[in-house]
Design an enzyme around this catalytic site. Structure first.
Site, PDB file in Angstrom:
ATOM      1  N   THR D  95       0.848  -1.190   0.000  1.00 12.43           N
ATOM      2  CA  THR D  95       0.000   0.000   0.000  1.00 12.43           C
ATOM      3  C   THR D  95       0.878   1.232   0.000  1.00 12.43           C
ATOM      4  OG1 THR D  95      -1.872  -1.030   1.097  1.00 12.43           O
ATOM      5  CG2 THR D  95      -1.641   1.346   1.369  1.00 12.43           C
ATOM      6  N   LYS D 170      -8.005   2.907  -3.603  1.00 17.05           N
ATOM      7  CA  LYS D 170      -7.945   2.464  -2.218  1.00 17.05           C
ATOM      8  C   LYS D 170      -8.216   3.634  -1.262  1.00 17.05           C
ATOM      9  CE  LYS D 170      -5.802  -0.309   1.156  1.00 17.05           C
ATOM     10  NZ  LYS D 170      -4.629  -0.878   1.793  1.00 17.05           N
ATOM     11  N   LYS D 238      -4.620   9.526   8.051  1.00 14.65           N
ATOM     12  CA  LYS D 238      -3.704   9.848   6.941  1.00 14.65           C
ATOM     13  C   LYS D 238      -4.390   9.589   5.597  1.00 14.65           C
ATOM     14  CE  LYS D 238      -1.027   6.968   5.332  1.00 14.65           C
ATOM     15  NZ  LYS D 238      -0.188   5.767   5.280  1.00 14.65           N
TER      16      LYS D 238
END
Lengths: 289, 289, 289, 289
Positions: D95, D170, D238
């Site tokens: 990721t 995502k 975040k």
């Protein structure tokens, strides 16, 4: 000019004294009658009920503490409605919601009387100094006849149209104030947490295009976490709620005021409702780090 | 006192003229050299590169358009770094982010030079009138030596500590400004949609504790849907984004600024990015009813 | 078991049919009496007023369109109050606010009757299928006696305590729904404007921990900008307003619901109030670029 | 089919084991080489550097902990770049942000290699069960050649176009998740403070159109103020920040996500950053009354 005056709280006392000082003949009434004594020393007459004041005077001004008191003085036994009639004018300067104003207006005019709502912007000091801002609405002719009194009580009076508009305008002004107070609070906290001096931020703001008496007046005490209640936070939050409801009615989306309102609610949940509305900064500050 | 001056855009030209008028000996440089002519008529000398200005002058001030230009003037061939050395001072008054300032600071001090960042609050008019507010940070001694120049350029200069603090303070001031502008816009639209005059609201605000030059200056044109760009909306939104990022870094939750930022983004999506930031009122106004 | 049934709108008709199918003896009333015919074909008896239904039946269920109708059926001439008395039970399954429920409760119990409020979650289809979720509150014994009927009408019934709690619980559920719909809308628009397929986003969401019938049901039509009204946006916004008011009462700060509420208000101002509440995505989408 | 596999953390170990179990020949590498032992027991080969894995295998999958590790494995000495060349494929399932992906893509393709980014949705359990959701983007042919492996690792793989789109998708999914978690938290707290059972609210939600695995999975522990970190709050925040930045880039105003982001920031300031992201409910709950 002769006027009646109902309600001798902090505001009402200052206002009726000003009228006396400027040569008006004033007949006062207050729920606790002893409060009339000081006014009598300055030349006022006293009546024992709102009805008697109305009977005696062509024009009567009221300055009551809240909507409940404003309604009670009009509708209760020996109240305004008992004596109001053709030719008489009733000017309610209390801060009430539009609905309360409309109810009073309907009752007064139903009996042939004339009505003006005139909520004010400004608190104790401007009341004493005759520097209030008067947001009047209702009977235009009565408004004009009232100008000599308004000129003594305030530095400026506005006529805003139909009854309810005075209340609405005051809500809008207070909504802007509440959002501004949040903008200010977030900036002060951000400065502090970023390693900058929030006192210096005050100095910088004071020199720029955003300088205003509220930032100057409240900033230094906010930086000391001191919030003596000039305008209680819970009242500010109530006004924001009502302003948002006015927006709802008119399909105006106001995300910034809504965010500010939630911050005031958070401050209430932190137990700050009775402090000055500038205490909202505590809701921004709060952290465990 | 002799100073170098890099960058003669709207701001830089006004500032260097002020220095000349107050008896400073000024050596100027600009990327488009022809822009130096007017300054020469007022007594300035000219150099052909930033490096030459640095070589000639003990103190050099820069006023560039953006971070990119600020970096280029320092790091490019024949740039500031070529000649900076022990005893020389470089004062960058451009509006740049903290990161850019830190990069320049590192390079300058790495060669023995001294650095002060000094972004200003205020645009064309205050620059011409020597009424800027200077938010300086960095080398304290250089700041103090620069005071004679700062006194000519601004009405007040602040020393805010380490490099980066000037940039941060400016972001915070602009964040408060952006939230206030939204508070103001929502109030004006709410007044209008509630059947009240938004011009009267301006008059009322002007008499109360929230009166400030920004509301007075922008309100009348906002009520006429006119937004000549003094500070472009897209720049205001960028500053709000950066201020929110600063809050993110320091774990400061700022829901009102965040809501205001989203309103500015909505305004951008409506094609208003190049208008004055007061055009955010159009995002509040927009409706089909 | 014998029950009365007041109100044969879309919901009430489906519900009373279900009761008949499951062997209940049902006596119906509807403001427009002709609507009773279909029920009679299925074996229902008819009365000419709410009072007569109450007189005839020990238990009476009501399913009216709004608070106004709910009050009218109880308080008007030949209404519920005329015949309610010791031993009789009144179960109002209409969607009304807590205040309306409390008013009806007071009147019913004041005459010796028993009261349960039982707003439902679910619309036409679940009503037909006997798959409603019943949020009951009030008289516990009456609730228990009503379970045979509730088991026919819904897949699950909850007893939530004192009158008003059913209404409050429904508001909270709808508030979560409204915020989720905004979260979903913002994601779909962001995908689209970022060059990603919002249909693919639906597929991805469907495979993950957030998959839910609402996203699956509404997503495809939202991506086609189609909003046939299952639950009108203006009703969703009203529920969010009331849920926020409930938060205000209890000093719960809910910034996300507040932001979602303002988005629904913006959608209303865009003329989308009568479309499905999923049309709030249009307020997110709207731009000129 | 033979594949290389770089990175044997919790995710990488489960994934490479799955490949082995399904008959793939797997060559592994991990920074701490001893972690390879368990894989060797299951039939894997080992190399001493990423470069050697690339040299040996036509296809290499990477599953690293963060952008920093992802870059290091590619660009460091004896890294992927040393041996990547025409005909070889590199599939990074870590990721990372779009920028990191683009950087890696440029380097790989610059040497003739082919690149697919394939971040996954799902954590430890789905990785073990081969039930990940794979959000792939980049080289279409390589994606298609990788399908046999993707079919073992995940329940579904999507091809989303150019490099960066996997990372973006995502973020969007996680943004929706973060806003939903706030919607859910506000509802649970409002129920509780309004005198309703937040456990009953879970039951009601579970029966309706909003039922979803996340509410079912997290709700009960949230009602017990328990937040074992499955996805740490600071990472959720975040991702919301990055999703809002993506919105900023594309001028998408997302007031609900922005309000949710500020709530996560408040939670961070309360010291909850390392707990599960469902701990944001503590920021809603917090009060002194």
């Amino acid at each position: 000019m002769e006027v009646g005056f109902l309600g001798l709280g902090i505001m009402g006392k200052a206002m009726s004294l000003n009228l006396l000082k400027h040569g008006f003949k004033v007949t006062v009434w207050n729920r606790t009658l002893s409060k009339c004594d000081e006014l009598v020393e300055h030349g006022a007459s006293v009546c024992e009920s709102p009805a008697q004041v109305i009977k005696k005077c062509k024009y009567t001004i009221a300055m009551l503490s809240d909507p409940c008191a404003a309604l009670s003085v009009v509708f209760d036994k020996d109240g305004v409605l008992d004596q109001i009639c053709d030719g008489k004018g009733y000017i309610d300067m209390s801060t009430v919601d539009a609905e309360t104003s409309l109810k009073i207006n309907e009752a007064i005019t139903g009996k042939g009387g004339r009505f003006v709502e005139g909520p004010v912007s400004g608190s104790k000091k401007p009341a004493e100094d005759g520097q209030l801002i008067i947001l009047a609405a209702g009977d235009k002719a009565l408004f004009e006849e009232s100008i000599p009194a308004f000129d003594v009580l305030g530095k400026k009076s506005f006529f805003l149209g139909q009854v309810g508009n005075g209340a609405k305008m005051k809500l809008i002004v207070n909504m802007i104030m509440g959002s501004m107070m949040n903008a200010f609070s977030e900036g002060l906290v951000l400065a502090d947490k970023s390693g900058l001096s929030s006192d210096t931020l005050l100095d910088i703001l004071d020199l720029g295009a955003m300088t205003n008496p509220m930032f100057k007046g409240k900033g230094p005490s906010m930086n000391k976490s001191s919030y003596p209640p000039a305008f209680p936070l819970k009242h500010q939050q109530k006004d924001m709620r009502l302003a948002l409801a006015l927006g709802d009615e008119n399909a105006v989306s106001m995300p910034v005021a809504a965010a500010a309102n939630e911050a005031f609610k958070k401050a209430r949940s932190l137990g700050l409702g009775d402090l000055d509305f500038s205490a909202v900064i505590e809701a921004v500050k709060f952290s465990r780090e």
